[in-house]
Write an enzyme that holds these catalytic residues in place. Sequence first.
Site, mmCIF file in Angstrom:
data_model
loop_
_atom_site.group_PDB
_atom_site.id
_atom_site.type_symbol
_atom_site.label_atom_id
_atom_site.label_comp_id
_atom_site.label_asym_id
_atom_site.label_seq_id
_atom_site.Cartn_x
_atom_site.Cartn_y
_atom_site.Cartn_z
ATOM 1 N N CYS A 10 0.679 -1.232 0.088
ATOM 2 C CA CYS A 10 -0.044 -0.100 -0.183
ATOM 3 C C CYS A 10 1.008 1.142 -0.034
ATOM 4 C CB CYS A 10 -0.985 0.156 1.223
ATOM 5 S SG CYS A 10 -1.831 1.404 1.517
ATOM 6 N N CYS A 18 -2.205 7.324 5.082
ATOM 7 C CA CYS A 18 -3.200 6.910 5.746
ATOM 8 C C CYS A 18 -2.809 5.622 6.441
ATOM 9 C CB CYS A 18 -4.077 6.213 4.638
ATOM 10 S SG CYS A 18 -5.642 5.343 5.143
ATOM 11 N N CYS A 21 -5.542 0.917 8.107
ATOM 12 C CA CYS A 21 -4.999 -0.378 8.060
ATOM 13 C C CYS A 21 -3.816 -0.471 8.874
ATOM 14 C CB CYS A 21 -4.918 -0.907 6.610
ATOM 15 S SG CYS A 21 -6.465 -0.996 5.700
ATOM 16 N N CYS A 94 -7.125 2.812 -3.241
ATOM 17 C CA CYS A 94 -7.051 1.990 -1.958
ATOM 18 C C CYS A 94 -7.471 0.636 -2.198
ATOM 19 C CB CYS A 94 -8.133 2.470 -0.908
ATOM 20 S SG CYS A 94 -8.329 1.595 0.582
ATOM 21 N N GLN A 221 -22.796 -6.096 6.956
ATOM 22 C CA GLN A 221 -21.682 -6.364 7.220
ATOM 23 C C GLN A 221 -20.585 -5.805 6.196
ATOM 24 O OE1 GLN A 221 -20.459 -7.332 10.124
ATOM 25 N NE2 GLN A 221 -22.073 -8.540 11.109
ATOM 26 N N GLU A 275 -36.304 -5.697 15.093
ATOM 27 C CA GLU A 275 -35.439 -4.564 14.623
ATOM 28 C C GLU A 275 -36.067 -3.132 14.713
ATOM 29 O OE1 GLU A 275 -32.589 -2.055 13.639
ATOM 30 O OE2 GLU A 275 -32.298 -4.287 13.741
ATOM 31 N N ASN A 321 -27.451 -9.787 17.708
ATOM 32 C CA ASN A 321 -26.419 -9.493 17.290
ATOM 33 C C ASN A 321 -26.516 -7.888 17.261
ATOM 34 O OD1 ASN A 321 -24.028 -8.919 15.185
ATOM 35 N ND2 ASN A 321 -25.524 -8.833 13.432
ATOM 36 N N CYS A 348 -19.359 -7.718 17.571
ATOM 37 C CA CYS A 348 -18.341 -6.867 16.930
ATOM 38 C C CYS A 348 -17.187 -6.097 17.764
ATOM 39 C CB CYS A 348 -18.669 -5.878 15.750
ATOM 40 S SG CYS A 348 -19.628 -4.483 16.495
#
Length: 389
Positions: A10, A18, A21, A94, A221, A275, A321, A348
């Site tokens: 990268c 950046c 990551c 990217c 996701q 939901e 979730n 998560c």
Amino acid sequence: METLLAPPDCRYFAAGLCRSCTFIETPIAAQQASKQQRCAELLPGVPEAAWLPPVPGGVAGFRNRAKLAVGGRAGAVTLGILDRGGMGVDLTDCLIHEPAIQSVIPILAAFANDLQIAPYSVPKRAGELKYIHVTVSPAGELMVRFVVRSDHGLALIRRQVDTLRELLPQAAVISVNLLPEHKAVLEGEREEPLLGSALAMELGEGLEPITLYLRPQSFFQTNTTVALALYEQAAAWVDSVDPASLWDLYCGVGGFALFTARSATGAARDVLGVELSEQAIRSAERSASEASIPARFLAGDATAFALAAAPAELPELVVVNPPRRGIGETLADWLEASGIRHVIYSSCNPESLARDLERMPSLSVRSARLFDMFPHTGHLEVAVLLERS
């Protein structure tokens, strides 16, 4: 999604432009091992034998959504991120975005330049165009969303939407979101559709794939391949205990509910998804109808719904979730006292998962799995199958 094992080269990271990551220079196997160790440390009650092999998330070309901050100036925009001073850093090349997204970023930059629309300046609190969000489906269709400050920006884009459709014939959904406030969020509440209403995400192979429908403000996701693996793992866990009834709390557009509604034994399974978002519920109902899946969906607060249920209405299994904050004390305490035999918890945030599990001592982990939803970062998805002792 590419299946390379070596870290991608990268140029943005190498130049210090950046650092999103954070671990991109670390081999992917080492990244996954570190995440696995972190989960094991946060969840010491999970037996080593309960951990299934991690699901890899890829090395490059894995992200199905680009959240492009707009910088620069009118006629010379940058699409990527903003630096600490609020100035735009262009990340056109990217590597983490799916190729279908990478290929259209220059087209979107040229379109914004032709509009002569002023990028929003965070330091000056002036300007119009804040973000461009792009999501790609497995079939290659796109959802493109422009986040602007005012109706002026909406009008500029609306007048040129036919031009944009010619430039992006693969666009199934185009919309404009209005975010007039100066605050660190990615979108506002008001969404103005210009083309289409939902992006079709067909998941699964064979004779019975399931199509989920993403509206502009729906959650999905960011890694489609890993999302499918997560749903399939939940379905396998559900089949292993074969409950007659199931609730999917925080069901979103219905992924867990729809993938777990089909019993491997052919027996009828009563499935209900809950939901808060009415738009997400409409999408879930559409998916269920098209797939002939007899799942039901309800718009409402998941915790309030659970607390109001009569004992005779409780299911044999619950899927949760939640967002990063977790299910919280109220719902965790309710699950602990409910007597429900099995729970699948997809998280998560392993920290909030650990806190919630501490409040449910009667439910022990029977199986667990790491899903590397976010390669090159410290973020992850972890799912556990809980069984009442």
